[in-house]
Enzyme design. Structure first.
Site, short mmCIF file in Angstrom:
data_model
loop_
_atom_site.label_atom_id
_atom_site.label_comp_id
_atom_site.label_asym_id
_atom_site.label_seq_id
_atom_site.Cartn_x
_atom_site.Cartn_y
_atom_site.Cartn_z
CG ASP A 2 -2.31 -0.30 0.88
OD1 ASP A 2 -2.91 0.50 0.14
OD2 ASP A 2 -2.79 -1.35 1.30
CG ASN A 50 -7.13 -3.66 -5.83
OD1 ASN A 50 -6.12 -4.33 -5.59
ND2 ASN A 50 -7.56 -2.74 -4.98
C1 FPP Z 1 -2.07 -0.41 -3.31
O1 FPP Z 1 -1.61 0.93 -3.22
C2 FPP Z 1 -1.39 -1.05 -4.40
C3 FPP Z 1 -2.01 -1.74 -5.40
C4 FPP Z 1 -3.47 -1.91 -5.49
C5 FPP Z 1 -1.22 -2.32 -6.49
C6 FPP Z 1 0.06 -2.99 -6.11
C7 FPP Z 1 0.67 -3.51 -7.33
C8 FPP Z 1 1.92 -3.32 -7.73
C9 FPP Z 1 2.97 -2.61 -6.95
C10 FPP Z 1 2.23 -3.84 -9.10
C11 FPP Z 1 3.32 -4.77 -9.24
C12 FPP Z 1 3.27 -6.07 -8.61
C13 FPP Z 1 4.10 -7.07 -9.00
C14 FPP Z 1 4.04 -8.35 -8.31
C15 FPP Z 1 5.04 -6.91 -10.13
P1 FPP Z 1 -2.64 2.09 -3.52
O2 FPP Z 1 -2.73 2.30 -4.97
O3 FPP Z 1 -3.94 1.76 -2.86
O4 FPP Z 1 -1.97 3.32 -2.88
P2 FPP Z 1 -2.74 4.44 -2.03
O5 FPP Z 1 -3.29 3.75 -0.82
O6 FPP Z 1 -1.65 5.42 -1.69
O7 FPP Z 1 -3.79 5.03 -2.91
#
Ligand code: FPP
Length: 241
Positions: A2, A50
């Site tokens: 996150d 998501n």
């Molecule tokens: C949550 O942060 C993150 C995600 C929903 C996506 C995570 C995915 C990756 C980092 C992609 C790559 C993965 C691999 C295995 C190559 P958020 O977007 O909710 O952040 P926020 O809470 O600050 O809005």
């Protein structure tokens, strides 16, 4: 993983850049996994909830995953990493599904670590699907059930394993439908560090904290598997010196 979006916004960048930086963090962490004594790392890359995000962000995340599976494959093979994907594959694009199949078969011989990517993953859905598949058995054990737990039955998936340490970055303190059965006795580690800033030092700090926890599993202290090896601990200390 996150905090990608907030990391980017704080820098005046689009959220997508945060996810890209998140992939760089994945690479950094995968590199140190075996040296920290970890043999299985599960990355929560995309939850079934998501899909509620804007289509452009969903598309970007899927592209990043595809890119990772294609570009990083040789390095994963070289590192002895076995890649496996848990969750549902039914809603993924054909190209991504094919890349997953290629990465899984090309790394099937990887013995040094296993990297599981949770993709379109919902623990509640996995538990429900396992219950449906198990419904005909009246001698079902916890182990039998756990074996069915990695996805929705749309693909042959790896057996679930109990989680020892769950790390959640970005200041959130929730499980968010992640490995609920498997986390029954997981040690939980929540950190404010956003995922793109999470590096080997942070990872080592989390593992050092894990070693300080007394795991009793409802019994009495102390549980020997807590201490994996002095070498691993020394490595964690090295990063934290
Ligand atoms: C949550 O942060 C993150 C995600 C929903 C996506 C995570 C995915 C990756 C980092 C992609 C790559 C993965 C691999 C295995 C190559 P958020 O977007 O909710 O952040 P926020 O809470 O600050 O809005």
């Amino acid at each position: 993983m996150d905090g990608n979006g907030r990391w980017a916004t704080a820098r005046g960048l689009p959220r997508e850049e945060g996810h890209r930086a998140g992939v760089a963090a994945v690479r950094r962490i995968v590199e140190v996994v075996p040296r920290l004594g970890v043999d299985l790392l599960t990355l929560y890359a995309f939850s079934s909830d998501n899909w509620r995000r804007p289509q452009a962000e969903v598309d970007h995340l899927m592209r990043l995953l595809l890119e990772f599976l294609e570009t990083d494959l040789p390095e994963c093979i070289e590192r002895g990493a076995r890649i496996r994907v848990i969750g549902s594959r039914a809603r993924l694009g054909e190209t991504l599904r094919a890349a997953i199949a290629t990465a899984e078969s090309a790394t099937a011989g990887g013995r040094d670590m296993e990297v599981r990517i949770a993709l379109d993953y919902s623990s509640r859905d996995a538990i429900l699907a396992a219950a449906q598949r198990a419904a005909t058995s009246n001698t079902l054990t916890r182990e039998d059930f756990a074996r069915r737990l990695s996805g929705d039955g749309s693909a042959e998936l790896p057996e679930s394993r109990d989680v020892d340490l769950l790390i959640r970055t970005g200041g959130e303190s929730r499980l968010s439908d992640f490995l609920l059965w498997e986390c029954a006795y997981a040690e939980l580690y929540f950190t404010d560090t956003p995922w793109p800033d999470f590096d080997e030092t942070h990872f080592a700090a989390a593992i050092r904290t894990f070693y300080t926890r007394q795991r009793r599993f409802g019994g009495l202290p102390a549980y020997p598997s807590q201490v994996r090896s002095a070498q691993t601990r020394q490595y964690a200390e090295y990063w934290l010196r």
